[in-house]
Design a protein around this motif. Structure first.
Motif, PDB file in Angstrom:
ATOM      1  N   ALA A 142       0.829  -1.205   0.000  1.00 18.22           N
ATOM      2  CA  ALA A 142       0.000   0.000   0.000  1.00 18.22           C
ATOM      3  C   ALA A 142       0.862   1.253   0.000  1.00 18.22           C
ATOM      4  CB  ALA A 142      -0.915   0.000   1.222  1.00 18.22           C
ATOM      5  N   ASP A 143       2.123   1.127   0.373  1.00 15.22           N
ATOM      6  CA  ASP A 143       2.968   2.320   0.421  1.00 15.22           C
ATOM      7  C   ASP A 143       4.427   1.938   0.204  1.00 15.22           C
ATOM      8  OD1 ASP A 143       3.733   1.072   2.777  1.00 15.22           O
ATOM      9  OD2 ASP A 143       2.295   2.240   3.965  1.00 15.22           O
TER      10      ASP A 143
ATOM     11  N   ARG B 247       4.950  -1.382  -9.266  1.00 14.46           N
ATOM     12  CA  ARG B 247       4.101  -1.027  -8.132  1.00 14.46           C
ATOM     13  C   ARG B 247       4.378   0.421  -7.697  1.00 14.46           C
ATOM     14  NH1 ARG B 247      -0.664  -1.270  -6.653  1.00 14.46           N
ATOM     15  NH2 ARG B 247      -0.946  -0.770  -4.456  1.00 14.46           N
TER      16      ARG B 247
ATOM     17  N   GLU C 201       2.557   2.547 -10.054  1.00 20.67           N
ATOM     18  CA  GLU C 201       1.109   2.510  -9.793  1.00 20.67           C
ATOM     19  C   GLU C 201       0.742   3.384  -8.596  1.00 20.67           C
ATOM     20  OE1 GLU C 201       0.270  -1.992 -11.469  1.00 20.67           O
ATOM     21  OE2 GLU C 201       0.261  -1.627  -9.308  1.00 20.67           O
ATOM     22  N   LEU C 202       1.564   3.276  -7.538  1.00 19.40           N
ATOM     23  CA  LEU C 202       1.275   4.079  -6.344  1.00 19.40           C
ATOM     24  C   LEU C 202       1.369   5.570  -6.664  1.00 19.40           C
ATOM     25  CD1 LEU C 202       3.129   2.020  -3.576  1.00 19.40           C
ATOM     26  CD2 LEU C 202       0.666   2.245  -3.912  1.00 19.40           C
ATOM     27  N   ASN C 203       2.328   5.917  -7.502  1.00 16.85           N
ATOM     28  CA  ASN C 203       2.475   7.327  -7.856  1.00 16.85           C
ATOM     29  C   ASN C 203       1.375   7.827  -8.792  1.00 16.85           C
ATOM     30  OD1 ASN C 203       4.879   8.824  -6.723  1.00 16.85           O
ATOM     31  ND2 ASN C 203       5.767   6.826  -7.215  1.00 16.85           N
ATOM     32  N   LEU C 204       0.801   6.881  -9.535  1.00 20.58           N
ATOM     33  CA  LEU C 204      -0.279   7.287 -10.438  1.00 20.58           C
ATOM     34  C   LEU C 204      -1.517   7.740  -9.653  1.00 20.58           C
ATOM     35  CD1 LEU C 204      -0.045   4.752 -13.380  1.00 20.58           C
ATOM     36  CD2 LEU C 204       0.404   7.197 -13.418  1.00 20.58           C
ATOM     37  N   ASP C 205      -1.617   7.316  -8.388  1.00 18.70           N
ATOM     38  CA  ASP C 205      -2.725   7.793  -7.555  1.00 18.70           C
ATOM     39  C   ASP C 205      -2.602   9.294  -7.303  1.00 18.70           C
ATOM     40  OD1 ASP C 205      -3.629   5.271  -7.448  1.00 18.70           O
ATOM     41  OD2 ASP C 205      -2.816   4.810  -5.449  1.00 18.70           O
ATOM     42  N   ARG C 206      -1.363   9.764  -7.286  1.00 20.07           N
ATOM     43  CA  ARG C 206      -1.145  11.172  -6.990  1.00 20.07           C
ATOM     44  C   ARG C 206      -0.938  12.013  -8.254  1.00 20.07           C
ATOM     45  NH1 ARG C 206       3.805  11.167  -3.919  1.00 20.07           N
ATOM     46  NH2 ARG C 206       3.919   8.907  -4.145  1.00 20.07           N
ATOM     47  N   HIS C 207      -0.586  11.338  -9.336  1.00 22.08           N
ATOM     48  CA  HIS C 207      -0.353  12.080 -10.581  1.00 22.08           C
ATOM     49  C   HIS C 207      -1.357  11.593 -11.616  1.00 22.08           C
ATOM     50  CE1 HIS C 207       3.572  13.750  -9.356  1.00 22.08           C
ATOM     51  NE2 HIS C 207       3.626  12.659  -8.617  1.00 22.08           N
ATOM     52  N   ASP C 208      -2.161  12.492 -12.094  1.00 25.43           N
ATOM     53  CA  ASP C 208      -3.184  12.077 -13.040  1.00 25.43           C
ATOM     54  C   ASP C 208      -2.610  12.045 -14.447  1.00 25.43           C
ATOM     55  OD1 ASP C 208      -5.426  11.447 -14.360  1.00 25.43           O
ATOM     56  OD2 ASP C 208      -6.250  13.488 -14.334  1.00 25.43           O
TER      57      ASP C 208
ATOM     58  N   TYR D 217      -4.148  10.048 -16.758  1.00 25.19           N
ATOM     59  CA  TYR D 217      -5.186   9.333 -17.491  1.00 25.19           C
ATOM     60  C   TYR D 217      -5.259   9.838 -18.932  1.00 25.19           C
ATOM     61  CZ  TYR D 217      -9.563   7.240 -18.759  1.00 25.19           C
ATOM     62  OH  TYR D 217     -10.512   6.501 -19.401  1.00 25.19           O
TER      63      TYR D 217
END
Lengths: 636, 211
Positions: free
Chosen positions: A304-305, A347, A350-357, A359
């Protein structure tokens, strides 16, 4: 009016296609597009046409004459069939080429076979212009059990690593002398002994030490407490007989299998004379697997982190150490280090994609250098970059800034997970390495046109690129372009070859080895500079010359060398030489280096045992052999 | 033109300045390295179309050629010319298509002979070329199939190659090209990795046969 020669040949292609489905129903224009692009190749009986190792296929093949067999490679079933024979008019590999991934099947000519070959890009275009062909391909793909390449690769590499840990023999797993009682002993005394020794399983053996039965904790409730068994009766009346036993040479895997098959939690280990040597419990096996590949992998994927990933990266190192200690080969070891590091990097992204959009942005995270070749050791620093597509409607600067900010966070997270920041700033957060596909082409093109020393050095790092995350097709396009640029450019290849020959293998005329004269490292050889790199550089020239898409040194040797007619045995010997040097590097980095100095590739030949010294010498001879080939080919 | 007249100074075919420049361009073109592997060699397969002349002999009336590049035979890489109206231009076109690549024929005494005569008559001196004759090479590569010298049909049927139209020089070249692909596969397996090796093996074979 005379028919031109190409028209004549295209007509013969069309005549053939019209006789075979699905081409018989293909729209006229699309059929002509296909007919004028089909080249013919010949494959003698028993030769390989396309293998999974070849990477994403360059061609779509249609059997023209002869027979081709599709075979599952490895033990994991992707399709319902194990082998499938293709005859004239049948095409392959539809799924792999549509998805731009390596084929899961191996394709072999079972008799002398001619194939039509259509370049992959033309195959994709054909699907666009021909609805009937697209429908055909879609149906074909839907009929396959769709398992992605990633899943297959995980399974293969997992098995390799697990087999290694699970091949430990039971004799080395038995830690304590066995606790056992004679069959005539009263059940009460036997239970008291069990408590005393703190074991979950009491073995029963005769005077000759041969086991006759076993009683486990779970038996006590069912067989003694609930039925009100008389504790004065001998244990022989209540034990499980005969017990499950295995010889001490059996492996942990055998024990796991035996437990799973019979639903038991303990196995008695006996020696050659059937005497009891110890007891193996399910928990012992579990401990063995605690840092198995599967466990690390799932902990990475569910992390998760970054803290959780840091633990995983420690585990990767520990597992590498265990496997090295068990004598796993360099090829498997680097493969799985590479697989785990890939997973870790993915991973983190992926975790950084939560903070950087990001899309909707078409991009891919690239690995360069040893990571790009799947050859990184545990002490290599980061070499990465980004390739992206600038949509027509978008402004470049804001998009690039977003990508750079994202890359900076990923670079920092990778650093905190044990991949040091690159001192040469070869990182995706460097604006010079976060480029559109056109910019990458321009950069590569400049190096190829003007191969001055710095350009050549760059080529040795950046031409070994590979996608770790994102759109693989971007890298695929870049690679095709690159190979088309280098293949027909002897001047550039000669410059690369000259560069590769800069360093010779450290073989001495009088002594076995030429050692470094740097007073700081007396008596040592730098196995990276004077060993691995000799193979890597030569293999790269071979790949660029013959259009091999694979980036790993061994694949480049195998495929590229094959294309210019080097015998398979010779190439295998070179691959062995390279693997051995890699193994020495890994062993040295993990087992011998206490001070943990990163990137220490210096080995003292005098410290090696006689056998290793001899093999190392042979490995250097193999390096000399491949260098000699370059010298001859390019008259250097 | 009698054979004697060619030896006289200032004789030979009259070429226009453009044709001479075109021929000079081919002569200047560097030849390929025949020590490179088959995979890296562009081979050109040629087939001569001829008609019997009055008074014996054959006259070259057309040529068909296809190339094998990186092991592949691509329809765009092919050439056809008729010699009827402008023979010198037709043959210059052929030389440009060949671009000094090693040539492959079936039955060199016929094909090579008639082509070389055609070059000489229409263009005068042309650059020397390397010729491989599958009629000579095939029996040494596949002795288990056919041991001695055999007809082109015999070899084509041994490998199931169709002879689509024996009156079309391009399709004839196509059939020979497919046979050459078969030859290359076995040559590589026998360690004859480069055109050079095949040429040497051909020379020793001819020597043995005394031809």
């Amino acid at each position: 009016m005379v028919t031109t020669a190409p028209d004549t040949l295209i007509r013969t292609n069309l005549d053939f296609l019209r006789r075979h489905p699905p081409f018989d129903r293909m729209e006229g224009e699309a059929l002509h597009f296909l007919g004028e692009r089909l080249a013919t190749a010949f494959y003698p009986a028993d030769s390989e046409i396309l293998m999974p190792e070849d990477g994403p296929p360059s061609f779509f093949y249609i059997v023209y004459r002869g027979k081709v067999q599709a075979r599952q490679v490895g033990g994991v079933a992707v399709t319902e069939y194990a082998t499938l024979t293709l005859g004239p008019g049948e095409g392959f590999p539809i799924g792999a080429i549509s998805a731009g991934r390596p084929s899961t099947n191996g394709y072999l000519a079972v008799e002398d076979t001619y194939c039509f070959q259509l370049p992959a890009a033309d195959f994709l275009h054909l699907q666009e212009i021909s609805p009937s062909f697209q429908l055909f391909c879609t149906r074909y793909i839907a009929s396959l059990l769709n398992q992605s390449r990633e899943q297959l690769q995980i399974q293969f590499s997992q098995r390799a690593a697990e087999q290694q840990t699970m091949t430990t023999s039971l004799s080395s797993l038995v830690k304590k002398a066995p606790v056992f009682v004679p069959p005539g002993l009263s059940t009460r005394t036997a239970l008291e002994k069990m408590v005393e020794a703190g074991v979950g399983c009491m073995a029963v053996a005769g005077d000759d030490d041969k086991p006759v039965g076993v009683l486990t904790q779970s038996d006590i409730l069912k067989r003694i407490v609930l039925p009100g068994f008389d504790l004065a009766r001998p244990i022989a009346d209540v034990m499980t007989a005969p017990p499950h036993t295995l010889g001490s040479n059996a492996s942990a895997y055998d024990a796991a299998l035996e437990m799973a098959t019979h639903g038991v939690r303990h196995i008695l280990v006996v020696d050659a004379e059937d005497k009891l040597k110890g007891v193996i419990s399910e928990r012992d096996l579990f401990a063995l697997q605690r840092i198995g590949l599967r466990q690390i992998r799932s902990s990475i994927e569910s992390a998760a982190d970054v803290q959780a990933l840091q633990r995983a990266s420690q585990d990767i190192r520990q597992l590498a150490l265990n496997l090295l200690a068990q004598g796993i080969g360099a090829e498997q070891l680097t493969q799985f280090i590479s697989a785990l590091n890939d997973a870790l990097t993915r991973r983190i992204i992926e975790l950084n994609l939560d903070r950087h959009d990001l899309y909707g942005v078409e991009y891919a995270w690239l690995a360069f250098g040893s990571e790009g070749r799947h050859e990184q050791t545990l002490s290599t620093d980061q070499d990465n970059g980004i390739i992206y597509v600038l949509p027509e409607w978008a402004d470049k600067e804001p998009l690039k800034l977003r990508l750079l900010e994202f890359a900076r966070d990923v670079n920092n997270d990778l650093a905190s997970c044990g991949f040091p920041l690159c001192t040469g700033n070869i990182m995706a957060s460097n604006p010079d390495l976060c480029l559109t596909i056109d910019e990458w082409r321009e950069r590569f093109g400049t190096w190829i046109r003007e191969p001055h020393p710095e350009a050549l050095l760059n080529a040795t790092i950046f031409f070994d690129f590979r996608v770790l995350f994102g759109d693989e097709k971007l890298a695929y396009k870049l690679r095709h372009w690159l190979l088309s640029m280098t293949g027909g450019n002897p001047a550039f290849l000669k410059a690369m070859a000259t560069n590769a020959l800069d360093v010779s293998p450290p073989l001495g005329k009088i002594r076995d080895f030429v050692i470094d004269d740097d007073p700081k490292y007396p008596g040592t050889i730098d196995l990276k500079k004077f060993g691995a790199r000799l193979f890597v550089d030569a293999a790269r020239v071979l790949a660029l010359r013959t259009g091999v898409e694979a980036t790993s040194t061994v694949q480049r040797l195998r495929q590229g060398g094959g294309r210019i007619g080097m015998p398979a045995e010779e190439l295998a010997a070179m691959a062995d030489g390279f693997h051995f040097i890699q193994l020495l590097r890994l062993r040295h980095q993990h087992l011998d280096t206490d001070h943990g100095a990163p990137g220490d590739n210096r080995v003292k030949p005098d410290d090696l045992n006689e056998l290793d010294r001899r093999i190392l010498k042979e490995a250097f001879r193999q390096a000399r052999k491949i260098q000699l080939r370059l010298k001859l080919d390019y008259q250097i | 033109m009698s054979w004697l007249s060619r030896l006289l100074p200032g004789s030979g075919p009259d070429l226009s300045p453009e044709q001479q420049a075109s021929l000079a361009a081919i002569t200047r073109h560097p030849g390929p390295d025949l020590g490179r592997s088959h995979f890296e060699t562009r081979y050109v397969i040629v087939n001569a179309e001829s008609r019997p002349m009055d008074g014996g002999g054959q006259r070259l009336i057309g040529v068909g050629a296809v190339a094998i590049n990186r092991g592949l035979l691509h329809p765009a890489e092919s050439f056809r010319a008729e010699l009827a109206s402008a023979p010198a231009d037709a043959l210059l076109g052929l030389l440009h298509f060949i671009a000094k690549a090693p040539l492959v024929v079936y039955n060199a005494p016929f094909n090579q002979g008639i082509l070389e005569r055609g070059f000489e008559q229409n263009l005068g001196n042309v650059p020397a070329m390397e010729w491989l004759d599958l009629m000579v090479i095939m029996p040494s590569l596949y002795p288990e199939r056919i041991a001695g010298q055999a007809s082109m049909d015999a070899w084509l049927s041994a490998f199931g190659i169709e002879r689509l139209d024996r009156h079309d020089a391009v399709l004839e070249a196509l059939a020979v090209a497919q046979l050459h692909q078969v030859a290359l596969a076995r040559a590589k397996a026998q360690g004859l990795n480069a055109p050079q090796d095949l040429l040497e093996s051909q020379t020793s074979r001819k020597w043995l046969r005394g031809s």
